[in-house]
Scaffold this motif. Structure first.
Motif, PDB file in Angstrom:
ATOM      1  N   VAL A   1      41.926 104.568  43.949  1.00  0.00           N
ATOM      2  CA  VAL A   1      41.074 105.747  44.141  1.00  0.00           C
ATOM      3  C   VAL A   1      41.045 106.482  42.809  1.00  0.00           C
ATOM      4  CG1 VAL A   1      40.696 107.877  45.425  1.00  0.00           C
ATOM      5  CG2 VAL A   1      41.741 105.917  46.570  1.00  0.00           C
ATOM      6  N   GLY A   2      39.879 106.502  42.176  1.00  0.00           N
ATOM      7  CA  GLY A   2      39.795 107.105  40.850  1.00  0.00           C
ATOM      8  C   GLY A   2      38.508 107.881  40.669  1.00  0.00           C
ATOM      9  N   ASN A   3      38.249 108.245  39.415  1.00  0.00           N
ATOM     10  CA  ASN A   3      37.030 108.986  39.104  1.00  0.00           C
ATOM     11  C   ASN A   3      36.647 108.754  37.652  1.00  0.00           C
ATOM     12  OD1 ASN A   3      39.045 110.427  37.856  1.00  0.00           O
ATOM     13  ND2 ASN A   3      38.206 112.422  38.357  1.00  0.00           N
ATOM     14  N   LEU A   4      35.476 109.263  37.286  1.00  0.00           N
ATOM     15  CA  LEU A   4      34.995 109.128  35.914  1.00  0.00           C
ATOM     16  C   LEU A   4      35.063 110.433  35.137  1.00  0.00           C
ATOM     17  CD1 LEU A   4      31.845 106.852  36.383  1.00  0.00           C
ATOM     18  CD2 LEU A   4      34.166 106.189  35.784  1.00  0.00           C
ATOM     19  N   SER A   5      35.215 111.550  35.843  1.00  0.00           N
ATOM     20  CA  SER A   5      35.232 112.846  35.158  1.00  0.00           C
ATOM     21  C   SER A   5      36.489 113.615  35.535  1.00  0.00           C
ATOM     22  CB  SER A   5      33.992 113.664  35.542  1.00  0.00           C
ATOM     23  OG  SER A   5      33.991 113.931  36.927  1.00  0.00           O
ATOM     24  N   TRP A   6      36.789 114.657  34.779  1.00  0.00           N
ATOM     25  CA  TRP A   6      38.027 115.384  35.055  1.00  0.00           C
ATOM     26  C   TRP A   6      37.863 116.326  36.253  1.00  0.00           C
ATOM     27  CZ3 TRP A   6      37.194 117.830  29.651  1.00  0.00           C
ATOM     28  CH2 TRP A   6      36.446 118.982  29.738  1.00  0.00           C
ATOM     29  N   GLY A   7      38.927 116.422  37.033  1.00  0.00           N
ATOM     30  CA  GLY A   7      39.105 117.493  38.005  1.00  0.00           C
ATOM     31  C   GLY A   7      38.140 117.651  39.161  1.00  0.00           C
ATOM     32  N   GLY A   8      38.706 117.925  40.357  1.00  0.00           N
ATOM     33  CA  GLY A   8      37.919 118.361  41.495  1.00  0.00           C
ATOM     34  C   GLY A   8      37.140 117.282  42.208  1.00  0.00           C
ATOM     35  N   ASN A   9      37.531 116.026  42.040  1.00  0.00           N
ATOM     36  CA  ASN A   9      36.786 114.926  42.636  1.00  0.00           C
ATOM     37  C   ASN A   9      37.329 114.483  43.995  1.00  0.00           C
ATOM     38  OD1 ASN A   9      34.795 113.900  40.349  1.00  0.00           O
ATOM     39  ND2 ASN A   9      36.736 114.422  39.374  1.00  0.00           N
ATOM     40  N   GLY A  10      38.468 115.032  44.411  1.00  0.00           N
ATOM     41  CA  GLY A  10      39.007 114.706  45.733  1.00  0.00           C
ATOM     42  C   GLY A  10      39.815 113.422  45.792  1.00  0.00           C
ATOM     43  N   LYS A  11      40.338 112.981  44.655  1.00  0.00           N
ATOM     44  CA  LYS A  11      41.097 111.720  44.635  1.00  0.00           C
ATOM     45  C   LYS A  11      42.328 111.781  45.537  1.00  0.00           C
ATOM     46  CE  LYS A  11      41.938 111.794  40.272  1.00  0.00           C
ATOM     47  NZ  LYS A  11      41.337 113.098  39.988  1.00  0.00           N
ATOM     48  N   THR A  12      43.169 112.794  45.345  1.00  0.00           N
ATOM     49  CA  THR A  12      44.421 112.870  46.112  1.00  0.00           C
ATOM     50  C   THR A  12      44.170 113.081  47.601  1.00  0.00           C
ATOM     51  OG1 THR A  12      45.578 113.664  44.142  1.00  0.00           O
ATOM     52  CG2 THR A  12      46.668 114.008  46.269  1.00  0.00           C
ATOM     53  N   PRO A  13      43.239 113.957  48.019  1.00  0.00           N
ATOM     54  CA  PRO A  13      42.934 114.032  49.458  1.00  0.00           C
ATOM     55  C   PRO A  13      42.446 112.700  50.035  1.00  0.00           C
ATOM     56  CG  PRO A  13      42.083 115.970  48.341  1.00  0.00           C
ATOM     57  CD  PRO A  13      42.561 115.039  47.270  1.00  0.00           C
ATOM     58  N   MET A  14      41.678 111.938  49.250  1.00  0.00           N
ATOM     59  CA  MET A  14      41.217 110.632  49.724  1.00  0.00           C
ATOM     60  C   MET A  14      42.380 109.649  49.851  1.00  0.00           C
ATOM     61  SD  MET A  14      39.004 108.516  50.843  1.00  0.00           S
ATOM     62  CE  MET A  14      37.354 109.177  50.586  1.00  0.00           C
TER      63      MET A  14
ATOM     64  N   GLY B   1      27.544 117.385  34.317  1.00  0.00           N
ATOM     65  CA  GLY B   1      28.092 117.918  33.074  1.00  0.00           C
ATOM     66  C   GLY B   1      27.106 117.701  31.945  1.00  0.00           C
ATOM     67  N   ASN B   2      27.626 117.529  30.715  1.00  0.00           N
ATOM     68  CA  ASN B   2      26.736 117.247  29.584  1.00  0.00           C
ATOM     69  C   ASN B   2      26.659 115.749  29.287  1.00  0.00           C
ATOM     70  OD1 ASN B   2      29.186 116.703  28.365  1.00  0.00           O
ATOM     71  ND2 ASN B   2      29.113 118.430  26.941  1.00  0.00           N
ATOM     72  N   LEU B   3      27.270 114.926  30.179  1.00  0.00           N
ATOM     73  CA  LEU B   3      27.231 113.461  30.100  1.00  0.00           C
ATOM     74  C   LEU B   3      27.943 112.903  28.867  1.00  0.00           C
ATOM     75  CD1 LEU B   3      23.581 112.719  31.339  1.00  0.00           C
ATOM     76  CD2 LEU B   3      25.705 112.651  32.642  1.00  0.00           C
ATOM     77  N   GLN B   4      28.822 113.699  28.260  1.00  0.00           N
ATOM     78  CA  GLN B   4      29.569 113.254  27.083  1.00  0.00           C
ATOM     79  C   GLN B   4      31.002 112.895  27.465  1.00  0.00           C
ATOM     80  OE1 GLN B   4      28.058 112.903  24.032  1.00  0.00           O
ATOM     81  NE2 GLN B   4      26.192 113.520  25.102  1.00  0.00           N
ATOM     82  N   LEU B   5      31.624 112.058  26.636  1.00  0.00           N
ATOM     83  CA  LEU B   5      33.014 111.684  26.858  1.00  0.00           C
ATOM     84  C   LEU B   5      33.954 112.793  26.396  1.00  0.00           C
ATOM     85  CD1 LEU B   5      33.077 107.930  25.696  1.00  0.00           C
ATOM     86  CD2 LEU B   5      33.097 108.807  28.034  1.00  0.00           C
ATOM     87  N   LEU B   6      35.181 112.764  26.930  1.00  0.00           N
ATOM     88  CA  LEU B   6      36.212 113.720  26.520  1.00  0.00           C
ATOM     89  C   LEU B   6      36.401 113.696  24.998  1.00  0.00           C
ATOM     90  CD1 LEU B   6      38.920 112.746  29.176  1.00  0.00           C
ATOM     91  CD2 LEU B   6      37.547 114.805  29.198  1.00  0.00           C
TER      92      LEU B   6
ATOM     93  N   GLU C   1      33.641 125.049  29.307  1.00  0.00           N
ATOM     94  CA  GLU C   1      32.296 125.628  29.323  1.00  0.00           C
ATOM     95  C   GLU C   1      31.325 124.772  28.529  1.00  0.00           C
ATOM     96  OE1 GLU C   1      33.146 129.516  27.846  1.00  0.00           O
ATOM     97  OE2 GLU C   1      33.906 130.249  29.767  1.00  0.00           O
ATOM     98  N   ILE C   2      31.771 124.236  27.399  1.00  0.00           N
ATOM     99  CA  ILE C   2      30.925 123.345  26.594  1.00  0.00           C
ATOM    100  C   ILE C   2      30.590 122.079  27.376  1.00  0.00           C
ATOM    101  CG2 ILE C   2      30.892 121.866  24.525  1.00  0.00           C
ATOM    102  CD1 ILE C   2      32.660 124.051  23.173  1.00  0.00           C
ATOM    103  N   ALA C   3      31.592 121.532  28.070  1.00  0.00           N
ATOM    104  CA  ALA C   3      31.419 120.275  28.807  1.00  0.00           C
ATOM    105  C   ALA C   3      30.383 120.392  29.910  1.00  0.00           C
ATOM    106  CB  ALA C   3      32.758 119.827  29.384  1.00  0.00           C
ATOM    107  N   TYR C   4      30.229 121.591  30.482  1.00  0.00           N
ATOM    108  CA  TYR C   4      29.317 121.746  31.613  1.00  0.00           C
ATOM    109  C   TYR C   4      28.081 122.573  31.264  1.00  0.00           C
ATOM    110  CZ  TYR C   4      32.789 119.495  34.511  1.00  0.00           C
ATOM    111  OH  TYR C   4      33.658 118.576  35.042  1.00  0.00           O
ATOM    112  N   THR C   5      27.777 122.698  29.975  1.00  0.00           N
ATOM    113  CA  THR C   5      26.549 123.361  29.531  1.00  0.00           C
ATOM    114  C   THR C   5      25.570 122.299  29.055  1.00  0.00           C
ATOM    115  OG1 THR C   5      27.751 125.363  28.852  1.00  0.00           O
ATOM    116  CG2 THR C   5      25.557 125.038  27.930  1.00  0.00           C
TER     117      THR C   5
END
Length: 390
Positions: A66-79, A190-195, A10-14
């Motif tokens: 096939v990768g991403n910059l943020s966690w989860g839900g980016n469709g990597k495995t389906p791609m 998101g909040n544009l911050q790193l993990l 919740e913090i990450a996406y506020t």
């Protein structure tokens, strides 16, 4: 732990910290400190790879990441599945390499989907070593120099013609010839911050290493948001090709009856409880809502969460509330990842019906970008010599 993960998410996406509760705000300083250490470690690791202190392995055959910059839900495995099936149908035998994170639910799903194809699946943290093992065992063919007939023969012999890396944007120890970066259109900012303060594994400027960017779940966001994402990407790398994808629901199957396909119309006018433990539950729920259900409720868990007995009780309690409210038995809908993580425990929800939603990745036509042009880009970039029409 589950509650803490949900709070961090919740913090990450506020975007505005003022909207956080006092409890959430009390976590921010600790998350900020952890994020600063993560940034330092990331910079050091990048420096060591760039300056040759860490070895980058190069394989004898082309490698697609096939990768991403943020966690989860980016469709990597389906791609990864989409590209691998296309290559296999085109006469090139792919090897998919995955680290097998999170209990291997994505690996199990790929194994089910790719059964009966010439596609091989290697799992392990050291993907260069896993690739070496498979190449030594099956042999390889240089698809950039081989004729169409040689490729067809290689399919029969099992020789590997290309490697597809799943979730590999930050896996720098293996050289890649094409970098595809997936972006979740629903949660890209998101909040544009790193993990762990934010959702980013790397800063957005890491898109400079990408050869192609794919905006996933494009059908669930407005054109205005798509334009915002596109502008942000082009400010970082102006000339990069951008494609759009979505997940097309295809059918359902009931837990325990995997071979019997249920039409999507079974959802029409039904009371639905969406249960998921995936990186981004929002696209899953939104798709169910678009399928003419009477009412849609949801229970979300953190990504790769393993369902426990207490979770089953929580879900049963919610189902009981829905049954009392609407006077009919609700149907539980889960994702394939959730099914493959532990199909047996879901049977404990009986007599409630538990259905699994199956979906296929599709390329959405956008500004001249189509499925054919996406495949052509890969073909041209890697010089694979795949005949047109494949």
């Amino acid at each position: 732990m589950e509650k803490l993960r949900r709070m961090v998410n919740e913090i990450a996406y506020t975007h505005n910290k003022a909207h956080l509760s006092p409890l959430h705000r009390s976590l921010v300083p600790l998350l900020f400190l952890s994020s600063s250490f993560y940034r330092l470690a990331l910079s050091l690791r990048h420096f060591l790879y760039q300056n040759g202190f860490f070895l980058i392995h190069r394989l004898e055959i082309p490698v697609i990441s096939v990768g991403n910059l943020s966690w989860g839900g980016n469709g990597k495995t389906p791609m990864v599945e989409f590209i691998s099936l296309w290559l296999a149908h085109s006469g090139i035998s792919p090897l998919i390499l995955s680290r097998g994170y999170g209990g291997g639910d994505e690996i199990k799903m790929l194994q089910r989907h790719l059964l009966g194809t010439p596609i091989k699946l290697g799992v392990g943290a050291n993907r260069a070593a896993v690739a070496g093992h498979f190449i030594q065992k099956y042999g390889y063919i240089d698809t950039r120099k081989s004729s169409w007939y040689e490729k067809q023969d290689s399919l029969d012999s099992g020789k590997i013609g290309i490697v597809v890396l799943d979730d590999a944007m930050q896996h720098w120890s293996l050289w890649r010839d094409l970098n595809i970066v997936m972006v979740n259109g629903l949660t890209f900012r998101g909040n544009l911050q790193l993990l762990p303060l934010g959702p980013l594994r790397e800063p957005w400027t890491a898109l400079r290493r990408a050869d192609v960017v794919v905006i996933h779940h494009a059908d669930l966001v407005s054109e205005h948001i798509l334009n915002d994402i596109e502008s942000m990407i082009q400010r970082i790398k102006a000339s990069i090709p951008i494609f759009l994808t979505k997940m097309d629901p295809t059918y359902l199957f009931e837990v325990g009856v995997i071979n019997a396909k249920i039409p999507l119309s079974a959802i029409h006018n039904a009371t639905i409880l969406c249960v998921s433990a995936i990186g981004s539950a929002e696209p899953f729920v939104k798709r169910i809502q678009k399928m003419e259900a009477f009412y849609v409720d949801r229970v979300d868990f953190s990504d790769h969460h393993t369902f426990l007995a207490k979770d089953i009780e929580l879900i049963r309690a919610r189902l009981g509330e829905l049954e009392s409210k609407f006077g009919s038995k609700p149907i539980v809908i889960i994702t394939e990842k959730d099914y493959d993580r532990d199909p047996e425990i879901l049977k404990q929800l009986y007599p409630f019906e538990v259905n699994v939603l199956c979906s296929t990745l599709r390329v959405v036509p956008y500004r001249g970008g189509t499925e054919d042009s996406f495949k052509k880009l890969i073909n041209d970039q890697l010089k694979l010599q795949v005949p047109s029409g494949h």
